[in-house]
Design a protein around this motif. Sequence first.
Motif, PDB file in Angstrom:
ATOM      1  N   ASP B  99       0.618  -1.089  -0.177  1.00 59.22           N
ATOM      2  CA  ASP B  99       0.046  -0.087   0.192  1.00 59.22           C
ATOM      3  C   ASP B  99       0.640   0.731  -0.250  1.00 59.22           C
ATOM      4  OD1 ASP B  99      -1.875  -1.480   0.098  1.00 59.22           O
ATOM      5  OD2 ASP B  99      -2.717  -1.345   2.188  1.00 59.22           O
ATOM      6  N   ILE B 100       1.994   1.236   0.846  1.00 61.98           N
ATOM      7  CA  ILE B 100       3.410   2.377   0.713  1.00 61.98           C
ATOM      8  C   ILE B 100       3.241   2.502  -0.679  1.00 61.98           C
ATOM      9  CG2 ILE B 100       4.820   3.033   2.310  1.00 61.98           C
ATOM     10  CD1 ILE B 100       4.608   2.203   4.443  1.00 61.98           C
ATOM     11  N   ILE B 101       3.712   1.468  -1.223  1.00 63.85           N
ATOM     12  CA  ILE B 101       4.873   0.902  -2.315  1.00 63.85           C
ATOM     13  C   ILE B 101       3.990   2.142  -3.288  1.00 63.85           C
ATOM     14  CG2 ILE B 101       5.670   0.003  -3.833  1.00 63.85           C
ATOM     15  CD1 ILE B 101       6.283  -1.695  -2.169  1.00 63.85           C
ATOM     16  N   SER B 102       2.323   1.554  -3.058  1.00 63.06           N
ATOM     17  CA  SER B 102       1.553   2.101  -4.605  1.00 63.06           C
ATOM     18  C   SER B 102       1.171   3.342  -4.136  1.00 63.06           C
ATOM     19  CB  SER B 102       0.791   1.551  -4.828  1.00 63.06           C
ATOM     20  OG  SER B 102      -0.684   1.446  -3.766  1.00 63.06           O
ATOM     21  N   ASN B 103       1.094   4.129  -3.011  1.00 67.88           N
ATOM     22  CA  ASN B 103       0.516   5.322  -2.737  1.00 67.88           C
ATOM     23  C   ASN B 103       1.964   6.350  -3.463  1.00 67.88           C
ATOM     24  OD1 ASN B 103       1.293   7.471  -0.638  1.00 67.88           O
ATOM     25  ND2 ASN B 103      -0.531   6.955   0.051  1.00 67.88           N
ATOM     26  N   ILE B 104       3.503   5.818  -3.210  1.00 64.56           N
ATOM     27  CA  ILE B 104       5.092   6.483  -3.559  1.00 64.56           C
ATOM     28  C   ILE B 104       4.750   6.619  -4.872  1.00 64.56           C
ATOM     29  CG2 ILE B 104       7.142   7.493  -3.677  1.00 64.56           C
ATOM     30  CD1 ILE B 104       7.199   5.401  -0.984  1.00 64.56           C
ATOM     31  N   TRP B 105       3.955   5.479  -5.996  1.00 65.11           N
ATOM     32  CA  TRP B 105       4.159   5.715  -6.954  1.00 65.11           C
ATOM     33  C   TRP B 105       2.896   6.261  -7.280  1.00 65.11           C
ATOM     34  CZ3 TRP B 105       4.035  -0.590  -8.260  1.00 65.11           C
ATOM     35  CH2 TRP B 105       5.110  -1.244  -7.957  1.00 65.11           C
ATOM     36  N   PHE B 106       1.558   6.299  -7.349  1.00 68.38           N
ATOM     37  CA  PHE B 106       0.821   7.700  -7.468  1.00 68.38           C
ATOM     38  C   PHE B 106       1.649   9.093  -7.485  1.00 68.38           C
ATOM     39  CE2 PHE B 106      -2.284   9.809  -6.522  1.00 68.38           C
ATOM     40  CZ  PHE B 106      -3.212  10.325  -7.130  1.00 68.38           C
ATOM     41  N   GLN B 107       2.296   9.547  -5.955  1.00 70.30           N
ATOM     42  CA  GLN B 107       2.176  10.682  -6.326  1.00 70.30           C
ATOM     43  C   GLN B 107       3.408  11.075  -7.308  1.00 70.30           C
ATOM     44  OE1 GLN B 107       2.504  12.427  -2.008  1.00 70.30           O
ATOM     45  NE2 GLN B 107       2.430  10.155  -1.228  1.00 70.30           N
ATOM     46  N   ALA B 108       4.523  10.061  -7.537  1.00 63.38           N
ATOM     47  CA  ALA B 108       5.417   9.975  -7.969  1.00 63.38           C
ATOM     48  C   ALA B 108       5.461  10.197  -9.657  1.00 63.38           C
ATOM     49  CB  ALA B 108       6.073   8.911  -8.145  1.00 63.38           C
ATOM     50  N   GLU B 109       4.040   9.672  -9.989  1.00 62.48           N
ATOM     51  CA  GLU B 109       3.743   9.324 -11.520  1.00 62.48           C
ATOM     52  C   GLU B 109       2.604  11.064 -11.513  1.00 62.48           C
ATOM     53  OE1 GLU B 109       0.893   6.763 -12.554  1.00 62.48           O
ATOM     54  OE2 GLU B 109       0.105   7.142 -14.105  1.00 62.48           O
ATOM     55  N   THR B 110       2.311  11.120 -10.811  1.00 66.94           N
ATOM     56  CA  THR B 110       1.299  12.878 -10.779  1.00 66.94           C
ATOM     57  C   THR B 110       1.436  13.962  -9.667  1.00 66.94           C
ATOM     58  OG1 THR B 110      -0.601  11.742  -8.242  1.00 66.94           O
ATOM     59  CG2 THR B 110      -0.913  10.813 -10.670  1.00 66.94           C
ATOM     60  N   GLY B 111       1.757  14.502  -9.361  1.00 61.24           N
ATOM     61  CA  GLY B 111       2.441  15.006  -8.478  1.00 61.24           C
ATOM     62  C   GLY B 111       1.229  15.086  -7.631  1.00 61.24           C
ATOM     63  N   ARG B 112       0.338  15.028  -7.238  1.00 60.12           N
ATOM     64  CA  ARG B 112      -1.105  14.760  -6.717  1.00 60.12           C
ATOM     65  C   ARG B 112      -1.008  13.956  -5.373  1.00 60.12           C
ATOM     66  NH1 ARG B 112      -4.221  13.151 -11.114  1.00 60.12           N
ATOM     67  NH2 ARG B 112      -5.073  12.244 -10.202  1.00 60.12           N
TER      68      ARG B 112
END
Lengths: 307, 462, 143, 222, 506
Positions: B99-112
Amino acid sequence: MKRESNLKKVLSAGHFAVTAECGPPKGADEGPIKKKGGMLKGYVDSVNVTDNQTGVVRLSSLAACVILKEEGIDPVLQMVTRDRNRIALQSDILGASALGIRNILCLSGDHQSFGNQKGAKGVFDIDSIQLIHTVKTMRDEGKIIGGEALTAPPQLFIGAAENPFADPFSYRVLRLGKKIRAGAEFIQTQCIYDIPRFKEWIGMVRDEGMDQKVYILGGITPLKSAKMAEYMNGHVAGITIPEGIIDRMKKVPPKDQREEGIKIAIETIEALKEMKGIHGVHIMAIEWEEIVPQIVEKANLYPRPSL
Amino acid sequence: MPKKYHIHTSSVQNRLPKIIKSGVIAWEEGCLKCARCVKKECVYKVYEKRGLDGESMVDSTDTMCMDCFRCVQNCPNRLIQKGINPLYRDMGDEYWTPDIISNIWFQAETGRIPVSGAGYGGPFSGPGFDSMWTDMSEIVRPTRDGIHGREYISTTVDIGRKPMYLEFGDDGSLLTPIPPLVEIPLPVIFDLLPFSPPGDNIPQSLIAGARSINTYVIMKWSYLKEKGISPLQNIIPFLDGNTDDIEEGVIKSIPIIEIPDRGEPVSVQNRLNEINPQLVVMIRVELAPGIEEKACDLTKKGAHTLHLCADEFGNEQAEKPLFIKDRVRSVHGTLVEKGIRDQVTLLASGGIAMAEHMAKLIICGADCVAVDIPLLVAMECRICRRCKEGLSCPAKLETVEPQWGGKRITNLMGGWHNQLLEVLGAMGMREVRRLRGEMGRAMFFEDLEREVFSNLGQRGQG
Amino acid sequence: METKEERQGLNFYFFFCQRIDKEQEKNRRTIEKSMGDKVRLFPIPCSGRIEPIHILRALEKGADKVYVLTCREGLCRYREGNLRAKKRVSYAQKLMEEIGLEKERVELINLKKENGMTIDTLVEDLVGKKTNIGSSPLNKPLL
Amino acid sequence: MITAERKPFEEIKEMVKPYSKLLVVGCGTCVAECAAGGEKEVALLASALRMEARMENRVVEIDEMTLDRQCVYEFIDQLTETVDNYDAILSLGCGAGVQAVSDVFPDMTVLPALNTTFLGETKAPGVWMENCRGCGDCKLHIFGAICPVARCAKGLFNGPCGGSKDKRCEVHPDTPCAWHMIIERLEKKGRLEQLNNIYPPVDWSTGQGKGPRKIEREDQMI
Amino acid sequence: MVCSEDSFVFPKVERARSRFKNALGKFKIIIDKRCNNCGLCIELCPFGVFKKGAKRPKPQNDHLCIGFVCRKNPYHCVDRCPKGAISLFVNPSFEILGDRRWTGDLLVSTWHMAETGSIPHQGLNYKTGDSRGGFDKLRFVFPEKLPEGTYNGEIDTAIELNRSNDGRPNVRIPIPLYLGGMSFGSVSITTMLSRVKAAAALGTFCCTGEGGYPEELIPYDDHVITQVATGLFGVREETIKRVRIVEFKYAQGAKPGLGGHLLGDKVTPRVARMREAVVGSALFSPFPFHSVYSVEDHKKHVDWIKEINPRALVSVKVSTPTDVDMVAVGSYYAGAHIVHLDGSYGGTGAAPDIAKKNIAMPIEYAIPKVHKFLIEEGIRDRITIIASGGIRTAYDMAKAIALGADGVCLGTADLVALECIRCHHCESGRGCARGIATTDPELSNLVELKWGTQRIINLYIAWREQLIDILRRLGMKSVTELVGRYDTLVHLDYVKKEEVRGEMED
């Protein structure tokens, strides 16, 4: 030249008729037909010539009938709807009549996939009952399909085949009725081995009064061996041979099996003679035509009436 | 109006297919290809875009499904089912959860910042950072208006030693020597990586990221020297070898440096300051029981900044380790008690995985945090640590384009920045400096549990 | 019959049901260390997820031998995933034969034991098994 | 539904040999349902062709595309922009689809990858059965909704032939005898008398034999 | 007054099956081709799992199957199928369902209650989730034997919402729950109406949320709570005048201290009209009230409402900061009738993950804190405490009351009744794929109003049944007796099972 069908004459005179079947050769050779005709002449009332039976290419039935007729035999022209459309069929009917052939047996024919021309296109433009009706309309009304008039109608005694043993059993009689209504005057049945079942069937036929409307010839095929019996039972469409008959053949040593087959055939004929509604027998000795005289004699059906 | 600190984010495509929680198992046999196929109705067009990545053999249905279950529930022949995606399940570990990893991925991808509906779905509380909550206020001075004003909330922190008071001469001149101070706009610097595939692309990405958000990245001096990396803008060299390994010229050219806690670190610090008085020196101290004493000692001796390091999981070095937030809380408390807290800057690192960890650690007494693994994760690392074992990296991190990597890191930090603003805004704070050590603005699981639940089942309480 | 070393020169692709080895991520490392890129492992949510195209793609990508590992028959969580996998593998084999590739290049292994085996031992056993197939014609350089 | 089967690979292989840039085009309608020409089959065939070429030391470029329907211009139009990039199109549509694509792009070589077989019903997963010949003169109301043209080997209108055994057709022993079914069904409904009439020879002119048939509906035209 | 309290008749439960072809359950049944369609399974199954099919029966209601425990029953279809054609297995997709708070079991059992109005029979845990804390670690302890002279009559589940004796009307709701605010725009009009109609049928209330008062709601005015929030979207004098309860929203549990944000895409012409805004432009609700910087300011707001609508009760919805107790007292002195505590683990709309998990305290802590503090202040009897934020089950509701609340407010549970699957992607793509939290007309058409209303009614009827059962086992005759009864609860971390006197609920 006006000649009547011998078969029709025999039947209408109330005799127990005997017909036989003859397969034409796989070649343009009149010899074998003449030879077979010669063997059968005098022992049967008419000879029935198959039309590329089981979908195997043979000398044409019409030609063979003409040859037999020249030999003084009353031929029955078999005609299947598998290979020709309505144009060719009607044209051949006219031709046959013109050549003096007086009997026709209308069939749909074995499926081409059983023969040696498996890639052939099955025509089946009309089916056997439609063919019966076509012949009848041509003969009695002088009209071809679609109602156009003929300058001269064909003269033919119309026959049809019937398999009393096929499924659905209860429908067989209804279908026979349909054939009669379409115009069938005589019926050849599938080979009979299962006498009780046949009796049941003829009983139903009688109940419907159909035996009064059509001549019924019981089909007889003498068995050559137990092996043949087994093969026919398993592989030939529409034929069932009861276990009892197969066992009876098996109990006999191979060299005597032919004799046993003939015995069974004769017993069957005897039984048929006793049955009300049966008007004769049709012996289909497949590639064993020479045996027919012997059977006819032993069944006390010789000599044949001459009318 | 003060100048806004703004991290410019933009969507940065993933290099690899995403790995999501669950996959779709759709039998084809028996499929009617119906005119109103549930696959065609998919709101997310999962099936329409279906494809197989020949390299990773990942089916796109395992990268796009959002678990709405409509296809599962509407397929007339019941041919569609869902299954756990093994690639997701096997990511990371107990601490660094998928969950943490995908949370970081999301931010790194979108900046949101990660936003989701339908409430919270996680555990009530947990170990580590999950055992505290931050506060909010119903009635506060507006800290922001709409979405823009909140950028006036300051997230700037200072690294370095602060004088407790200032002395002035009779003529009004300042007598107190002003120790060196480095200001960073976000309380985050990039730490040494505990593991990483080889090559220069990853360090280059970190440098690009640090420059873009104007923070610093700590890198081993031996590496910097070997690669001849220069200028050292936004880089904090970590003196991993001898002090003599670093040239005076370099020392003079940089604002900040980190030294290990070896021998007498403060004297090393002093020596360095002799060469460059404006140099901030951080002492890298490993967290362990009793570290409070050492922190006091070093502070008293004049240390500028202590970098308190926990391990990858936020644990200190001990048989029964304390979690970073608890040890930092204790170090902070001890320094406060001794009245010397404000002299020194505390930088904490180890196990910081999410924006809230940064905020919570600051509440527990750190001035600033250092992150490591999330920077790799921003570049699609799965925390499998295969690189540690010399195995190939499933995300091929060694091949990242530094420019791409830098943008991904920038996006992640943009997300963290925004989340920090959310936390500060909810409390009505306008400055992150004021959050430091504000333990009254936090709620701790142990306290609440004891207070509320320990006396249940007894009569006469209410 | 080639030697073990030669066999290990081949590229192996393994597709396997994730239920076979819950610790696959950990256990696979032993074998990956010893074989490097010669063996590639792909856990899938259920072996019934394998499609003929996966197998063809694997061969296109350079696999000399593709294994599909399924749980024991009757143990599939989706009830018939492994049965479907079996059919799909044989369909892929049919296609391969049509192309002119030996169908032995793909093999379905239906594990006989209960689940809970380790992927590294499974892979090691299978890689060590004697086969008649050599390097894939698809891996030969273009003339 | 129109059913089809993929041609033997050998035949396709020979067909596409002269072309080095190939577009494999599937159809998402009938042939997709009978698992002969949908997206998945396109992917498989393309992959197989690539590998086969590679094994013969050829490099071919093969792209894939699946249209929602290959027999309608509007869908075929999706190919317009890219079609010129290819030497040939390998169509996994039915015969109608192949010809429709070829009609839209007359200069393009369009090759059939399927053998179109019949109009039929999906009997069970993986089983498709012919039950309509498109004769243009439906008489199913007479025959208890079982078509004697399509389902009797001899196409009898006054069956059964007498060759069936255990309710099975003498020609294909795994196929139920259509006439047996007709009779059983009508008997159950007490409407067997429907078969009493001798069904006259059929007018086949509504069926094949007069060149392509055509339906024109004024009201549907724009 | 629409609901005349004493004669209130609860609406009837009517079966409302899943709107999807395949309802999700714990078990899955497959009938294979060996089946000869004898129909025995249809006859045998008392749960109505099977439906007649042309070729073979369809296990279309396998979500009602009780699973492997059925083996001991004489009607076990798997064993009795003469062809052995039936197989039963755990629904493999079940493991993907739900999360720690709302487990697959809770989702499926809520769907079951919404479908049937009765307690699930499939061996599902319909009482607690898997969050390992809070409600999930609290258990009721029931006396082993009911004390003699225990009340045997009808158990009263009604509560009064106005306890202030200020001359404003008494508002009595027959069940201790009402439905929380979800704004028009965040959920579809069908969802909104389903909730309001269900609330009306149940004699309780449903809040509009911050997004206006669509005219479709007017027939239900007496069961609507209108919300005044920081954006003041859609707040008008006439809407305030219409209702019996007005709610001030200071904060919400899911995003305490954060404002609201409606994406521009969701601002359709209708939404824009309602909110008096511009189509397509994103709308922000600020935090906090820009006119409230003190308790005094707050009181002015409450007075303002009271002035406009002299019969209305005022509720103040707040989040749960450390000083939540002080906030509650402040609300009381400002003149609020209801203090609505919204804990951090609830919420329905989209919220930043960081806020949901980390900011403000869970409701389980806030309720007793406030309850005790109000008692100490001597004003507990004059204000109603409504708790929300993570109440998922009838047991959560009862526990909240035992911890000190008078009643609860619900949101997520209603959405789950409407078959929300908690994918958490309310905002992705075209919005809620299941047509609940969306304004996309095609998607919102997936829910039918009549069905939606009935599902919510069914769910809360089933909850009430459970509440009555709890009260009966505790020997109480009214839910008001349960308020603040800490003695009926234990926390698993602080109790040894063997020391419990009485029967601890599993």
